[in-house]
Design a protein around this motif. Structure first.
Motif, PDB file in Angstrom:
ATOM      1  N   LYS A   1      97.561  30.685 -36.149  1.00 35.50           N
ATOM      2  CA  LYS A   1      98.852  31.036 -35.556  1.00 35.50           C
ATOM      3  C   LYS A   1      99.706  31.812 -36.554  1.00 35.50           C
ATOM      4  O   LYS A   1     100.330  32.817 -36.203  1.00 35.50           O
ATOM      5  N   ASP A   2      99.708  31.389 -37.803  1.00 36.79           N
ATOM      6  CA  ASP A   2     100.479  32.078 -38.844  1.00 36.79           C
ATOM      7  C   ASP A   2      99.936  33.485 -39.089  1.00 36.79           C
ATOM      8  O   ASP A   2     100.698  34.443 -39.252  1.00 36.79           O
ATOM      9  N   GLN A   3      98.613  33.608 -39.119  1.00 41.86           N
ATOM     10  CA  GLN A   3      98.000  34.923 -39.315  1.00 41.86           C
ATOM     11  C   GLN A   3      98.363  35.865 -38.171  1.00 41.86           C
ATOM     12  O   GLN A   3      98.688  37.038 -38.376  1.00 41.86           O
ATOM     13  N   PHE A   4      98.285  35.341 -36.958  1.00 42.46           N
ATOM     14  CA  PHE A   4      98.620  36.152 -35.787  1.00 42.46           C
ATOM     15  C   PHE A   4     100.078  36.591 -35.841  1.00 42.46           C
ATOM     16  O   PHE A   4     100.404  37.756 -35.580  1.00 42.46           O
ATOM     17  N   GLN A   5     100.956  35.692 -36.194  1.00 43.54           N
ATOM     18  CA  GLN A   5     102.385  36.004 -36.254  1.00 43.54           C
ATOM     19  C   GLN A   5     102.660  37.046 -37.342  1.00 43.54           C
ATOM     20  O   GLN A   5     103.419  37.986 -37.132  1.00 43.54           O
ATOM     21  N   GLU A   6     102.011  36.904 -38.490  1.00 41.61           N
ATOM     22  CA  GLU A   6     102.207  37.856 -39.580  1.00 41.61           C
ATOM     23  C   GLU A   6     101.706  39.246 -39.178  1.00 41.61           C
ATOM     24  O   GLU A   6     102.358  40.252 -39.429  1.00 41.61           O
ATOM     25  N   LYS A   7     100.555  39.287 -38.550  1.00 36.51           N
ATOM     26  CA  LYS A   7      99.986  40.560 -38.118  1.00 36.51           C
ATOM     27  C   LYS A   7     100.892  41.211 -37.058  1.00 36.51           C
ATOM     28  O   LYS A   7     101.132  42.419 -37.084  1.00 36.51           O
ATOM     29  N   SER A   8     101.413  40.396 -36.164  1.00 38.09           N
ATOM     30  CA  SER A   8     102.305  40.893 -35.126  1.00 38.09           C
ATOM     31  C   SER A   8     103.571  41.506 -35.741  1.00 38.09           C
ATOM     32  O   SER A   8     104.027  42.572 -35.326  1.00 38.09           O
ATOM     33  N   GLU A   9     104.110  40.855 -36.748  1.00 30.60           N
ATOM     34  CA  GLU A   9     105.300  41.375 -37.428  1.00 30.60           C
ATOM     35  C   GLU A   9     104.997  42.685 -38.148  1.00 30.60           C
ATOM     36  O   GLU A   9     105.814  43.609 -38.141  1.00 30.60           O
ATOM     37  N   GLN A  10     103.817  42.787 -38.738  1.00 34.28           N
ATOM     38  CA  GLN A  10     103.421  44.030 -39.408  1.00 34.28           C
ATOM     39  C   GLN A  10     103.358  45.180 -38.400  1.00 34.28           C
ATOM     40  O   GLN A  10     103.824  46.285 -38.664  1.00 34.28           O
ATOM     41  N   TRP A  11     102.758  44.918 -37.247  1.00 36.62           N
ATOM     42  CA  TRP A  11     102.653  45.958 -36.212  1.00 36.62           C
ATOM     43  C   TRP A  11     104.031  46.379 -35.705  1.00 36.62           C
ATOM     44  O   TRP A  11     104.279  47.563 -35.476  1.00 36.62           O
TER      45      TRP A  11
END
Length: 70
Positions: free
Chosen positions: A4-14
């Protein structure tokens, strides 16, 4: 770090990348608009008032020369 944290971080980067690209595109469009305004001020621009005036004067001089030669 969980999935979940990885997904959230990647989403913020995008999202940040998308914002940066949008800002760059906006700046480019503003730059183009500014250049058009500057081009209009250039005597070389076809719609510049001074260029029209110069062209009319040349045409009048040419007509005068043609009348004088005849």
């Amino acid at each position: 770090m969980g999935m979940k944290d990885q997904f959230q971080e990647k989403s913020e980067q995008w999202q940040n990348q998308a914002r940066q690209k949008a800002d760059q595109a906006r700046e480019q469009m503003q730059g183009r608009g500014r250049r058009r305004d500057e081009d209009m001020d250039s005597p070389q621009h076809p719609q510049h008032p001074q260029r029209d005036r110069d062209q009319r004067e040349r045409e009048q001089e040419d007509r005068f020369d043609q009348d004088y030669d005849a």
